[in-house]
Write a protein that holds these residues in place. Structure first.
Motif, PDB file in Angstrom:
ATOM      1  N   LEU A 160       0.816  -1.202   0.000  1.00 44.20           N
ATOM      2  CA  LEU A 160       0.000   0.000   0.000  1.00 44.20           C
ATOM      3  C   LEU A 160       0.857   1.263   0.000  1.00 44.20           C
ATOM      4  O   LEU A 160       0.477   2.284  -0.600  1.00 44.20           O
ATOM      5  N   ALA A 161       2.016   1.197   0.685  1.00 51.51           N
ATOM      6  CA  ALA A 161       2.895   2.366   0.703  1.00 51.51           C
ATOM      7  C   ALA A 161       3.434   2.653  -0.695  1.00 51.51           C
ATOM      8  O   ALA A 161       3.523   3.822  -1.114  1.00 51.51           O
ATOM      9  N   GLN A 162       3.793   1.599  -1.422  1.00 52.99           N
ATOM     10  CA  GLN A 162       4.256   1.789  -2.805  1.00 52.99           C
ATOM     11  C   GLN A 162       3.131   2.338  -3.680  1.00 52.99           C
ATOM     12  O   GLN A 162       3.343   3.247  -4.500  1.00 52.99           O
ATOM     13  N   VAL A 186      -6.460   5.849   3.784  1.00 55.00           N
ATOM     14  CA  VAL A 186      -7.361   5.294   4.799  1.00 55.00           C
ATOM     15  C   VAL A 186      -7.017   3.830   5.078  1.00 55.00           C
ATOM     16  O   VAL A 186      -6.960   3.393   6.234  1.00 55.00           O
ATOM     17  N   ASN A 187      -6.771   3.057   4.012  1.00 56.96           N
ATOM     18  CA  ASN A 187      -6.406   1.644   4.193  1.00 56.96           C
ATOM     19  C   ASN A 187      -5.090   1.510   4.948  1.00 56.96           C
ATOM     20  O   ASN A 187      -4.926   0.618   5.790  1.00 56.96           O
ATOM     21  N   ILE A 188      -4.134   2.387   4.632  1.00 58.21           N
ATOM     22  CA  ILE A 188      -2.838   2.348   5.327  1.00 58.21           C
ATOM     23  C   ILE A 188      -3.033   2.657   6.813  1.00 58.21           C
ATOM     24  O   ILE A 188      -2.460   1.985   7.688  1.00 58.21           O
ATOM     25  N   ASN A 190      -5.741   2.235   8.619  1.00 58.14           N
ATOM     26  CA  ASN A 190      -6.400   1.094   9.252  1.00 58.14           C
ATOM     27  C   ASN A 190      -5.426  -0.042   9.531  1.00 58.14           C
ATOM     28  O   ASN A 190      -5.461  -0.671  10.599  1.00 58.14           O
ATOM     29  N   LEU A 191      -4.555  -0.299   8.555  1.00 56.93           N
ATOM     30  CA  LEU A 191      -3.558  -1.358   8.746  1.00 56.93           C
ATOM     31  C   LEU A 191      -2.566  -1.001   9.847  1.00 56.93           C
ATOM     32  O   LEU A 191      -2.147  -1.864  10.631  1.00 56.93           O
ATOM     33  N   GLN A 192      -2.158   0.249   9.910  1.00 54.05           N
ATOM     34  CA  GLN A 192      -1.227   0.676  10.960  1.00 54.05           C
ATOM     35  C   GLN A 192      -1.870   0.540  12.341  1.00 54.05           C
ATOM     36  O   GLN A 192      -1.203   0.165  13.311  1.00 54.05           O
ATOM     37  N   THR A 193      -3.192   0.838  12.414  1.00 56.20           N
ATOM     38  CA  THR A 193      -3.904   0.662  13.684  1.00 56.20           C
ATOM     39  C   THR A 193      -3.938  -0.817  14.075  1.00 56.20           C
ATOM     40  O   THR A 193      -3.717  -1.172  15.238  1.00 56.20           O
ATOM     41  N   GLN A 194      -4.203  -1.685  13.086  1.00 55.01           N
ATOM     42  CA  GLN A 194      -4.178  -3.132  13.349  1.00 55.01           C
ATOM     43  C   GLN A 194      -2.788  -3.581  13.775  1.00 55.01           C
ATOM     44  O   GLN A 194      -2.642  -4.432  14.661  1.00 55.01           O
ATOM     45  N   LYS A 195      -1.772  -2.997  13.150  1.00 55.06           N
ATOM     46  CA  LYS A 195      -0.393  -3.360  13.472  1.00 55.06           C
ATOM     47  C   LYS A 195      -0.069  -2.990  14.921  1.00 55.06           C
ATOM     48  O   LYS A 195       0.556  -3.771  15.656  1.00 55.06           O
ATOM     49  N   GLU A 196      -0.499  -1.796  15.344  1.00 59.43           N
ATOM     50  CA  GLU A 196      -0.243  -1.377  16.721  1.00 59.43           C
ATOM     51  C   GLU A 196      -0.989  -2.283  17.703  1.00 59.43           C
ATOM     52  O   GLU A 196      -0.455  -2.635  18.761  1.00 59.43           O
ATOM     53  N   ALA A 197      -2.243  -2.659  17.352  1.00 57.66           N
ATOM     54  CA  ALA A 197      -3.003  -3.567  18.220  1.00 57.66           C
ATOM     55  C   ALA A 197      -2.318  -4.932  18.296  1.00 57.66           C
ATOM     56  O   ALA A 197      -2.250  -5.547  19.369  1.00 57.66           O
TER      57      ALA A 197
END
Length: 431
Positions: A160-162, A186-188, A190-197
């Motif tokens: 997603l970053a690319q 927005v997807n990034i 959400n994924l970062q929030t999941q990553k932190e969790a």
């Protein structure tokens, strides 16, 4: 229990090393080992009742008013009785007493019960180790699966970053709309929030694993991949009572029943007479003045036998024996319940293993298909044929497929542990 050392650097652990560490450091296992030592001392205590008993004694009696005895007056040629005071104001004695049990049926039953108690503590120690093995194995696989999920999210974040980088450049050149960049952002997020969790969950799971292992929480650990090799020989028919023979819990229940039976035997032994020998040797003195030497100390000694014959106790022992018999009936029911429960555990574990194997195969195919859809959609998007929404949907579908595969792998590994536990083979985790 080994002394806890301060952590030094990151510790690399395999599943076998984690289980062995836990057996050496877990508090419950350490307490169970202390109980085994208590069992040894219980045997020593039981044996002591049959050994010679030696004790010293000393007494000092002061009579402000000496006891009076009435003697017939005829002794002194008188008609009326004569009141006479005997003894001295101070009476003292000192010496040693010796007793030796010669026969007691309760003693021999007690010795047998003490040995069974030692076995009971040994079985409890083995059960504590089994519980630790299962808990460590479950926590270990939980950490591995969370790490795998963490890696999947990192891989998706990179994609997603690319994509965001490309879309940002295209937006700057008026090739795409702002909303396309926002969708990816927005997807990034959400994924970062999941990553932190997940990062928090991973830390909590590692702490739980360290707790089961008896390891300091500030010790950094890194876990190696682990697999469990099963015998692949599931019983054709799960028969209660047959598959639980290797279970420590079953031996523990049987040992408890044996001890209850010995308790009943010990109560019945109370109906038998007991015989003991005793002896006493000492000195005694009687004086009007405690500190005078007008009267010397006189030696006194006695030896004898003591026979105790129970006659009637108000039906106390009868009630106690019936209580013990009822307790044994309860233990029989516990054994039947345990056999059925073990059969259910094994049946469910086999079912879960089979279901997870099929689910893993299906989810692997699903991940491959989702990856193929994502690659195709990504190619079509780059060619301008497919819209961004389809690419993002494909990415979400791929991520969900990876998560589902990850969850099924965890279910399979936990089912493996349950299978080993039901068969009483958890010790294979240390090999």
């Amino acid at each position: 229990m080994a002394q806890t050392q301060q952590p030094e650097g990151k510790m690399e652990l395999t599943l076998q090393e984690a289980v062995k560490y836990a057996i050496e450091h877990n508090e419950d296992v350490a307490k169970a080992n202390l109980d085994q030592q208590i069992g040894q001392q219980i045997i020593r205590e039981a044996k002591s009742n049959g050994l010679p008993q030696l004790s010293g004694y000393g007494t000092l009696d002061y009579y402000p008013a000496l006891p009076t005895q009435i003697l017939p007056g005829a002794l002194a040629g008188r008609e009326e009785d004569i009141a006479v005071k005997f003894g001295k104001d101070f009476n003292s004695s000192a010496g040693v007493e010796f007793t030796q049990m010669l026969f007691s049926k309760s003693y021999f039953v007690g010795l047998e019960a003490a040995k069974s108690t030692k076995d009971l503590y040994r079985l409890r120690a083995e059960m504590a180790e089994e519980d630790v093995m299962y808990n460590v194995g479950t926590a270990y696989f939980g950490v591995l699966q969370t790490q795998e999920q963490f890696n999947n999210i990192n891989a998706n974040l990179e994609k997603l970053a690319q994509l965001e980088k490309i879309l940002t450049l295209q937006y700057q050149n008026d090739m795409v709309k702002k909303v396309d960049v926002s969708r990816v952002t927005v997807n990034i997020t959400n994924l970062q929030t999941q990553k932190e969790a997940l990062l928090t969950a991973l830390e909590q799971q590692k702490n739980m694993l360290k707790f089961f292992m008896g390891m300091p929480l500030d010790q950094d650990i890194n876990l190696a991949d682990a697999t469990i090799t099963l015998d692949n020989t599931a019983p054709a028919a799960v028969i209660p009572g047959e598959i639980s023979r290797n279970r420590v819990q079953l031996e523990l229940l049987q040992k408890q029943k044996e001890l209850t039976g010995l308790q009943a035997s010990n109560i019945k032994a109370g109906y038998y007479p007991s015989l003991s020998a005793y002896g006493r040797y000492g000195y005694q003195v009687q004086r009007d003045d405690l500190f005078s030497n007008e009267q010397p100390w006189y030696p006194v000694s006695v030896v004898g036998l003591k026979l105790s014959v129970p006659i009637f106790d108000g039906f106390r022992k009868d009630a106690q024996i019936k209580q013990a018999n009822l307790e044994m009936q309860k233990l029989d029911m516990d054994i039947q319940k345990f056999n059925k429960n073990t059969a259910v555990e094994l049946t469910n574990a086999i079912s879960q293993l089979q279901n997870s194997q099929h689910a893993i195969a299906a989810q692997k195919g699903n991940v491959d298909l989702a990856q193929e859809v994502y690659d195709t959609t990504n190619k079509l998007y780059k060619e301008g044929i497919s819209p961004l929404t389809e690419l993002l949907d494909a990415e979400v579908a791929l991520r969900e497929a990876q998560t589902n595969l990850n969850n099924e792998k965890l279910k399979y590994q936990v089912a493996q542990l349950s299978y080993l536990k039901a068969k009483g083979d958890l010790e294979t985790l240390t090999k």
